[in-house]
Design a protein around this motif. Structure first.
Motif, mmCIF file in Angstrom:
data_model
loop_
_atom_site.group_PDB
_atom_site.id
_atom_site.type_symbol
_atom_site.label_atom_id
_atom_site.label_comp_id
_atom_site.label_asym_id
_atom_site.label_seq_id
_atom_site.Cartn_x
_atom_site.Cartn_y
_atom_site.Cartn_z
ATOM 1 N N GLY A 164 0.451 -1.458 -0.009
ATOM 2 C CA GLY A 164 0.046 -0.417 -0.082
ATOM 3 C C GLY A 164 0.829 1.592 -0.050
ATOM 4 O O GLY A 164 0.161 2.395 -0.526
ATOM 5 N N GLU A 165 2.353 0.923 0.152
ATOM 6 C CA GLU A 165 2.675 2.343 -0.288
ATOM 7 C C GLU A 165 2.880 3.126 -1.336
ATOM 8 O O GLU A 165 3.332 2.211 -2.130
ATOM 9 N N VAL A 166 2.965 4.308 -1.354
ATOM 10 C CA VAL A 166 3.250 5.163 -3.027
ATOM 11 C C VAL A 166 4.047 5.225 -2.675
ATOM 12 O O VAL A 166 4.796 6.005 -2.200
ATOM 13 N N ILE A 167 4.703 5.175 -3.805
ATOM 14 C CA ILE A 167 6.386 5.422 -4.322
ATOM 15 C C ILE A 167 5.693 6.550 -5.299
ATOM 16 O O ILE A 167 5.495 6.981 -5.921
ATOM 17 N N ILE A 168 7.168 7.917 -4.707
ATOM 18 C CA ILE A 168 6.385 9.108 -5.678
ATOM 19 C C ILE A 168 7.816 9.253 -6.409
ATOM 20 O O ILE A 168 8.725 8.611 -6.659
ATOM 21 N N ARG A 169 7.647 9.231 -7.987
ATOM 22 C CA ARG A 169 7.842 9.098 -8.692
ATOM 23 C C ARG A 169 9.027 9.669 -9.241
ATOM 24 O O ARG A 169 7.986 10.971 -9.788
ATOM 25 N N LYS A 170 10.351 10.015 -9.933
ATOM 26 C CA LYS A 170 11.178 11.173 -10.545
ATOM 27 C C LYS A 170 10.418 10.953 -11.902
ATOM 28 O O LYS A 170 10.095 9.743 -12.655
ATOM 29 N N GLU A 171 10.752 12.026 -13.422
ATOM 30 C CA GLU A 171 10.534 12.027 -14.264
ATOM 31 C C GLU A 171 12.632 11.936 -14.966
ATOM 32 O O GLU A 171 13.413 11.767 -14.214
ATOM 33 N N ALA A 172 12.779 11.462 -15.789
ATOM 34 C CA ALA A 172 13.631 10.578 -16.393
ATOM 35 C C ALA A 172 14.338 12.234 -16.600
ATOM 36 O O ALA A 172 14.407 12.823 -16.756
ATOM 37 N N LYS A 173 15.606 11.771 -16.652
ATOM 38 C CA LYS A 173 16.822 12.785 -17.798
ATOM 39 C C LYS A 173 16.410 13.599 -18.425
ATOM 40 O O LYS A 173 16.018 12.150 -18.986
ATOM 41 N N LYS A 174 16.293 13.837 -18.870
ATOM 42 C CA LYS A 174 15.815 14.060 -20.991
ATOM 43 C C LYS A 174 16.810 14.378 -21.794
ATOM 44 O O LYS A 174 17.648 15.467 -20.985
ATOM 45 N N ALA A 175 17.063 14.427 -23.037
ATOM 46 C CA ALA A 175 18.847 14.331 -23.692
ATOM 47 C C ALA A 175 18.275 16.159 -24.408
ATOM 48 O O ALA A 175 17.370 16.102 -24.066
#
Length: 175
Positions: A164-175
């Motif tokens: 039930g834990e929500v992992i806050i996601r990060k956006e991948a690096k943009k080239a």
């Protein structure tokens, strides 16, 4: 007086509270737990409820803490506590080897953790771990120890997480 300490603790059927001069122990169907009783805090048991009081104003917050610990002990020896963990990631597996938990978490070696006394571990599936026991603190501490082996990472969410834990996601690096 502390708001927490004012609230009485209800004792379910089958749970006995034994109050000594320096300790309090709770005995029930799931086991026996004890805690040290600070001097200056009075614990009274009558009609299936435990009440807390203190004459010293400086010990009133401690009475509330003792009440919360005792409420967790009573719940633990009557119902027990349970923590569920999930493994997220390709090739991440958990299995039991006797009383030891064997984790394959992408390292070059398996991680083997021994279960502490009073804790039972089950692996219903390869990606689930269920930790149960009467002591809330011990169950939570062992669950945190397992999670600390490979905490969830923010980009793909791979790792060991609580159910039930929500992992806050990060956006991948943009080239």
């Amino acid at each position: 007086m502390s708001r927490v300490a004012k609230k009485p603790v209800a004792l379910p059927k089958g749970v006995e509270l034994n109050i000594q001069a320096d300790s309090i122990s709770a005995k029930g169907p799931k086991g026996t737990l004890s805690v040290a009783k600070p001097a200056g805090i009075n614990v009274n048991v009558d009609n299936g409820t435990a009440t807390f009081s203190s004459e010293d104003a400086a010990l009133i917050p401690l009475a509330g803490t003792l009440r919360a610990i005792l409420a967790n002990m009573v719940k633990g020896v009557s119902e027990g506590f349970e923590r569920k963990l999930e493994l997220v990631g390709v090739g991440y597996r958990a299995s039991m080897q006797g009383k030891d938990l064997n984790l394959a978490l992408g390292f070059s070696h398996p991680v083997v953790l021994a279960a502490p006394a009073g804790i039972t571990i089950a692996t219903p599936t390869q990606t689930e771990i269920v930790i149960a026991g009467a002591d809330k603190q011990a169950v939570g501490e062992f669950a945190a120890k397992i999670r600390a082996v490979r905490p969830p990472e923010p980009y793909k969410g791979k790792g060991v997480k609580y159910a039930g834990e929500v992992i806050i996601r990060k956006e991948a690096k943009k080239a």
